[in-house]
Design a protein around this motif. Structure first.
Motif, short mmCIF file in Angstrom:
data_model
loop_
_atom_site.label_atom_id
_atom_site.label_comp_id
_atom_site.label_asym_id
_atom_site.label_seq_id
_atom_site.Cartn_x
_atom_site.Cartn_y
_atom_site.Cartn_z
N SER A 123 0.85 -1.20 0.00
CA SER A 123 0.00 0.00 0.00
C SER A 123 0.88 1.24 0.00
O SER A 123 2.01 1.21 0.47
N ALA A 124 0.31 2.33 -0.49
CA ALA A 124 0.96 3.62 -0.28
C ALA A 124 0.74 4.00 1.17
O ALA A 124 -0.34 3.75 1.72
N VAL A 125 1.74 4.55 1.82
CA VAL A 125 1.60 5.01 3.20
C VAL A 125 2.14 6.43 3.31
O VAL A 125 2.93 6.86 2.48
N ASN A 126 1.71 7.13 4.37
CA ASN A 126 2.23 8.48 4.58
C ASN A 126 2.36 8.79 6.06
O ASN A 126 1.87 8.04 6.91
N ALA A 127 3.04 9.89 6.34
CA ALA A 127 3.28 10.31 7.72
C ALA A 127 3.61 11.80 7.71
O ALA A 127 3.96 12.35 6.66
N HIS A 147 -2.68 4.07 5.55
CA HIS A 147 -2.24 3.04 4.61
C HIS A 147 -3.38 2.63 3.67
O HIS A 147 -3.23 1.69 2.90
N SER A 148 -4.50 3.32 3.76
CA SER A 148 -5.59 3.07 2.81
C SER A 148 -6.26 4.40 2.50
O SER A 148 -6.42 5.24 3.39
N ASN A 186 5.42 5.03 -1.89
CA ASN A 186 4.52 4.64 -2.98
C ASN A 186 4.09 3.19 -2.86
O ASN A 186 4.76 2.37 -2.23
N GLU A 187 2.97 2.90 -3.50
CA GLU A 187 2.41 1.53 -3.46
C GLU A 187 3.34 0.55 -4.16
O GLU A 187 3.58 -0.54 -3.67
N ARG A 188 3.86 0.94 -5.33
CA ARG A 188 4.71 0.04 -6.11
C ARG A 188 6.18 0.19 -5.71
O ARG A 188 6.69 1.30 -5.57
N TYR A 189 6.84 -0.92 -5.60
CA TYR A 189 8.25 -0.97 -5.20
C TYR A 189 9.14 -0.13 -6.12
O TYR A 189 10.09 0.51 -5.68
N ASP A 190 8.83 -0.14 -7.42
CA ASP A 190 9.70 0.50 -8.41
C ASP A 190 9.22 1.91 -8.79
O ASP A 190 9.67 2.47 -9.79
N ASP A 191 8.32 2.47 -8.01
CA ASP A 191 7.78 3.81 -8.31
C ASP A 191 8.57 4.85 -7.51
O ASP A 191 8.49 4.90 -6.29
#
Length: 201
Positions: free
Chosen positions: A27-31, A52-53, A86-91
């Motif tokens: 998931s994309a997460v933030n803080a 996370h959602s 980001n949600e994707r590992y390669d983003d």
């Protein structure tokens, strides 16, 4: 604007950010980053994992920011930046949600930073190759656009404790990320501590 600001991040703040991202790997997460202006730039003392959602939803974000500001104001700290994974590992792109929240924070703290998790750095850290922060630093340039701080990033973003990555690796190997709580968890169950006050006990 904040182009030449230097940022120093405390171990506790840094480790919380990475553990939060590891707990929600898909998931994309933030803080938000909490700290103060210092003689040498900006000192990032703590961080609060947010979501996370559905991280772009405004009402939960507004509730979280009000609660965070009220709590930390008494401690002499304010919101000085934003963290995003980001949600994707390669983003490795700083998306519109991150930019918008960063824009909001700079209205109140012009030299705010945005940190973006760098999964490649995190992976090389786990192989014992890297001792620099596993995040990319963005700040606003003269045109008020978010720009990645280039090759001099390590001189502009430093870990306060040089051993922070060693401690982080220890927490990763002991799966400490399972214990982190974010605002999503707190809104689902208010008994869950969004301050993570017992995380490092």
């Amino acid at each position: 604007m904040g182009g030449e600001s230097r940022y120093e991040i405390h171990q506790t703040a840094y480790i919380k950010l990475v553990l939060h991202a590891l707990k929600h790997r898909t998931s994309a997460v933030n803080a938000v980053l909490l700290g103060r202006s210092a003689a040498a730039g900006v000192e990032i003392v703590d961080s609060v994992p947010l979501f996370h959602s559905q991280i772009g939803l405004l009402p939960p974000l507004e509730i979280a920011l009000i609660m965070i500001e009220e709590y930390y104001e008494e401690k002499g700290l304010s919101i000085v930046g934003y963290f995003h994974a980001n949600e994707r590992y390669d983003d490795f792109e700083l998306g519109s949600v991150a930019k918008n929240i960063g824009d909001h924070i700079t209205r109140y703290f012009p030299q705010a930073a945005v940190l973006l998790l760098d999964n490649k750095k995190l992976e090389s850290l786990q192989k014992g190759k890297d001792r620099s922060p596993v995040v990319q630093l963005y700040n606003k340039d003269a045109s008020s656009s978010w720009k990645l701080v280039g090759s001099d990033a390590s001189s502009q973003l430093a870990l306060k404790e040089p051993s922070a990555n060693v401690v982080l690796l220890d927490y990763i190997s002991s799966e400490k990320w399972k214990d982190i709580t974010d605002f999503d968890d707190h809104l689902d169950d208010i008994s869950k501590d969004w301050l993570n006050s017992k995380l490092f006990n």
